[in-house]
Motif scaffolding. Structure first.
Motif, PDB file in Angstrom:
ATOM      1  N   VAL A   1       0.807  -1.302  -0.140  1.00  0.00           N
ATOM      2  CA  VAL A   1      -0.134   0.072  -0.099  1.00  0.00           C
ATOM      3  C   VAL A   1       0.982   1.310   0.033  1.00  0.00           C
ATOM      4  O   VAL A   1       0.365   2.194  -0.729  1.00  0.00           O
ATOM      5  CB  VAL A   1      -0.871  -0.019   1.059  1.00  0.00           C
ATOM      6  CG1 VAL A   1      -1.805   1.350   1.422  1.00  0.00           C
ATOM      7  CG2 VAL A   1      -1.898  -1.349   1.184  1.00  0.00           C
TER       8      VAL A   1
ATOM      9  N   GLU B   1     -13.578  -3.102  -9.987  1.00  0.00           N
ATOM     10  CA  GLU B   1     -12.782  -1.863  -9.573  1.00  0.00           C
ATOM     11  C   GLU B   1     -13.093  -1.659  -8.382  1.00  0.00           C
ATOM     12  O   GLU B   1     -14.194  -1.516  -7.606  1.00  0.00           O
ATOM     13  CB  GLU B   1     -13.341  -0.821 -10.500  1.00  0.00           C
ATOM     14  CG  GLU B   1     -12.771  -1.018 -11.966  1.00  0.00           C
ATOM     15  CD  GLU B   1     -12.980   0.238 -13.014  1.00  0.00           C
ATOM     16  OE1 GLU B   1     -13.196   1.487 -12.549  1.00  0.00           O
ATOM     17  OE2 GLU B   1     -12.853   0.220 -14.085  1.00  0.00           O
ATOM     18  N   THR B   2     -12.075  -1.142  -7.483  1.00  0.00           N
ATOM     19  CA  THR B   2     -11.759  -0.748  -6.278  1.00  0.00           C
ATOM     20  C   THR B   2     -11.010   0.286  -6.094  1.00  0.00           C
ATOM     21  O   THR B   2     -10.288   0.624  -6.946  1.00  0.00           O
ATOM     22  CB  THR B   2     -11.517  -2.132  -5.412  1.00  0.00           C
ATOM     23  OG1 THR B   2     -11.504  -1.437  -3.990  1.00  0.00           O
ATOM     24  CG2 THR B   2      -9.993  -2.316  -5.535  1.00  0.00           C
ATOM     25  N   GLN B   3     -11.568   1.208  -4.850  1.00  0.00           N
ATOM     26  CA  GLN B   3     -10.285   2.317  -4.546  1.00  0.00           C
ATOM     27  C   GLN B   3      -9.685   1.931  -3.292  1.00  0.00           C
ATOM     28  O   GLN B   3      -8.983   2.684  -2.733  1.00  0.00           O
ATOM     29  CB  GLN B   3     -10.980   3.468  -4.180  1.00  0.00           C
ATOM     30  CG  GLN B   3     -11.424   4.449  -5.514  1.00  0.00           C
ATOM     31  CD  GLN B   3     -12.461   3.782  -6.408  1.00  0.00           C
ATOM     32  OE1 GLN B   3     -13.543   3.539  -6.005  1.00  0.00           O
ATOM     33  NE2 GLN B   3     -12.081   3.283  -7.657  1.00  0.00           N
ATOM     34  N   ASP B   4      -9.789   0.633  -2.770  1.00  0.00           N
ATOM     35  CA  ASP B   4      -9.329   0.020  -1.816  1.00  0.00           C
ATOM     36  C   ASP B   4      -8.042  -0.739  -2.072  1.00  0.00           C
ATOM     37  O   ASP B   4      -7.966  -1.992  -2.518  1.00  0.00           O
ATOM     38  CB  ASP B   4     -10.269  -1.088  -0.934  1.00  0.00           C
ATOM     39  CG  ASP B   4      -9.672  -1.626   0.259  1.00  0.00           C
ATOM     40  OD1 ASP B   4      -8.510  -1.338   0.679  1.00  0.00           O
ATOM     41  OD2 ASP B   4     -10.687  -2.531   0.911  1.00  0.00           O
ATOM     42  N   LEU B   5      -6.856  -0.244  -2.197  1.00  0.00           N
ATOM     43  CA  LEU B   5      -5.693  -0.648  -2.345  1.00  0.00           C
ATOM     44  C   LEU B   5      -5.235  -1.859  -1.319  1.00  0.00           C
ATOM     45  O   LEU B   5      -4.655  -2.793  -1.812  1.00  0.00           O
ATOM     46  CB  LEU B   5      -4.573   0.401  -2.456  1.00  0.00           C
ATOM     47  CG  LEU B   5      -3.069  -0.124  -3.049  1.00  0.00           C
ATOM     48  CD1 LEU B   5      -3.290  -0.732  -4.057  1.00  0.00           C
ATOM     49  CD2 LEU B   5      -2.267   1.166  -3.003  1.00  0.00           C
ATOM     50  N   ALA B   6      -5.705  -1.709  -0.298  1.00  0.00           N
ATOM     51  CA  ALA B   6      -5.305  -2.995   0.831  1.00  0.00           C
ATOM     52  C   ALA B   6      -6.056  -4.346   0.290  1.00  0.00           C
ATOM     53  O   ALA B   6      -5.321  -5.234   0.591  1.00  0.00           O
ATOM     54  CB  ALA B   6      -5.942  -2.563   2.065  1.00  0.00           C
ATOM     55  N   LEU B   7      -7.201  -4.160  -0.612  1.00  0.00           N
ATOM     56  CA  LEU B   7      -7.958  -5.500  -1.159  1.00  0.00           C
ATOM     57  C   LEU B   7      -6.880  -6.213  -1.956  1.00  0.00           C
ATOM     58  O   LEU B   7      -6.240  -7.257  -1.830  1.00  0.00           O
ATOM     59  CB  LEU B   7      -8.886  -5.105  -1.913  1.00  0.00           C
ATOM     60  CG  LEU B   7      -9.454  -6.316  -2.565  1.00  0.00           C
ATOM     61  CD1 LEU B   7     -10.326  -7.344  -1.584  1.00  0.00           C
ATOM     62  CD2 LEU B   7     -10.622  -5.946  -3.697  1.00  0.00           C
TER      63      LEU B   7
ATOM     64  N   GLU C   1      -3.465  -7.231  -0.053  1.00  0.00           N
ATOM     65  CA  GLU C   1      -3.635  -8.591   0.671  1.00  0.00           C
ATOM     66  C   GLU C   1      -3.684  -9.749  -0.020  1.00  0.00           C
ATOM     67  O   GLU C   1      -3.296 -10.772   0.072  1.00  0.00           O
ATOM     68  CB  GLU C   1      -4.966  -8.483   1.584  1.00  0.00           C
ATOM     69  CG  GLU C   1      -4.998  -7.652   2.985  1.00  0.00           C
ATOM     70  CD  GLU C   1      -4.220  -8.328   4.001  1.00  0.00           C
ATOM     71  OE1 GLU C   1      -4.225  -9.488   4.174  1.00  0.00           O
ATOM     72  OE2 GLU C   1      -3.614  -7.260   4.821  1.00  0.00           O
ATOM     73  N   ARG C   2      -4.275  -9.663  -1.233  1.00  0.00           N
ATOM     74  CA  ARG C   2      -4.273 -10.685  -2.394  1.00  0.00           C
ATOM     75  C   ARG C   2      -3.058 -11.114  -2.677  1.00  0.00           C
ATOM     76  O   ARG C   2      -2.722 -12.147  -2.772  1.00  0.00           O
ATOM     77  CB  ARG C   2      -5.134 -10.206  -3.291  1.00  0.00           C
ATOM     78  CG  ARG C   2      -5.481 -11.229  -4.442  1.00  0.00           C
ATOM     79  CD  ARG C   2      -6.536 -10.390  -5.339  1.00  0.00           C
ATOM     80  NE  ARG C   2      -6.838 -11.572  -6.425  1.00  0.00           N
ATOM     81  CZ  ARG C   2      -7.875 -12.223  -6.652  1.00  0.00           C
ATOM     82  NH1 ARG C   2      -8.983 -11.781  -5.853  1.00  0.00           N
ATOM     83  NH2 ARG C   2      -8.234 -13.097  -7.628  1.00  0.00           N
TER      84      ARG C   2
ATOM     85  N   PHE D   1      -7.411  -2.144  -8.478  1.00  0.00           N
ATOM     86  CA  PHE D   1      -7.310  -0.874  -7.686  1.00  0.00           C
ATOM     87  C   PHE D   1      -7.299   0.094  -8.863  1.00  0.00           C
ATOM     88  O   PHE D   1      -6.522  -0.087  -9.925  1.00  0.00           O
ATOM     89  CB  PHE D   1      -6.228  -0.759  -6.971  1.00  0.00           C
ATOM     90  CG  PHE D   1      -5.980   0.532  -6.438  1.00  0.00           C
ATOM     91  CD1 PHE D   1      -6.760   1.125  -5.508  1.00  0.00           C
ATOM     92  CD2 PHE D   1      -5.079   1.329  -6.990  1.00  0.00           C
ATOM     93  CE1 PHE D   1      -6.643   2.342  -4.922  1.00  0.00           C
ATOM     94  CE2 PHE D   1      -4.597   2.660  -6.519  1.00  0.00           C
ATOM     95  CZ  PHE D   1      -5.414   3.152  -5.433  1.00  0.00           C
TER      96      PHE D   1
END
Length: 152
Positions: free
Chosen positions: A53, A105-111, A114-115, A147
Motif C-alpha cells: 500500500v 474496480e476498487t479504490q481499496d488498495l489494501a484489497l 492482501e491478495r 485498484f
C-alpha cells in the motif's frame, strides 16, 4: 512509513519511468506503461501488505507529479498466473481499462495488497495439485479485482 530495501529498490525503478500517452491505442499504452513486481524467496518474509500500500501510494504520487495536466488512470492488480503485482496507466479518454475479463474496480488498495502478499507470495499453499475429485465442482466465474485511481 519507511519502505524496506525491497520496496525502495522497486520504487527507484518505477517512479521516474517515462509514461507513454497514446489516446488512440489503449493496448499500446497499457503494455508500454506496465510494471510488474515479485519478490525473491529471500525477500518474501520481509514483505507485508501495508508495504505494498505504501509503495503503490508513492508510485501514484510520483505519477501525479510527473503527469500534471494529463488525464490518466493508474490501475493495479494481482496477476495470479505470473504471481506478480502489476500496475499501468492508460488515458481516461478510453473510458475503460484494457482487460478482456469481468472486473471489480476498487479504490481499496489494501484489497489488492492482501491478495498478492498473503494470498500468494506468503501462502505456501498457493499452487496446489488438483484434488483427487478432479473437476467435480464448476469453477466460480473469474472476476479480476483492480485498484483504480485517477492521475493526476
Amino acid at each position: 512509513m519507511t519502505l524496506s530495501t525491497v520496496f525502495s529498490n522497486w520504487l527507484a525503478m518505477a517512479k521516474d519511468d517515462p509514461v507513454e500517452i497514446d489516446p488512440d491505442d489503449i493496448n499500446h499504452e497499457a503494455r508500454t506503461n506496465m510494471w510488474s513486481f515479485s519478490p525473491t524467496d529471500e525477500e518474501t518474509p520481509q514483505i507485508h501488505a501495508a508495504d505494498i500500500v505504501a509503495f503503490i501510494g508513492k508510485v501514484i504520487a510520483a505519477r501525479r507529479s510527473a503527469l500534471a495536466g494529463e488525464d490518466m488512470l493508474f490501475y493495479c492488480w494481482h496477476d495470479a498466473q505470473c504471481r506478480q503485482l502489476r500496475f499501468s496507466l492508460v488515458s481516461r479518454s478510453h473510458g475503460r481499462l484494457p482487460f478482456r475479463c469481468e472486473l471489480r474496480e476498487t479504490q481499496d488498495l489494501a484489497l489488492i495488497a492482501e491478495r498478492v502478499v498473503n494470498g500468494d507470495w506468503r501462502n505456501e499453499d498457493f499452487v496446489q495439485a488438483p484434488s483427487e475429485d478432479g473437476d467435480a465442482q464448476e469453477p466460480a466465474p473469474f472476476v479480476l479485482p483492480v485498484f483504480v485511481a485517477p492521475v493526476p
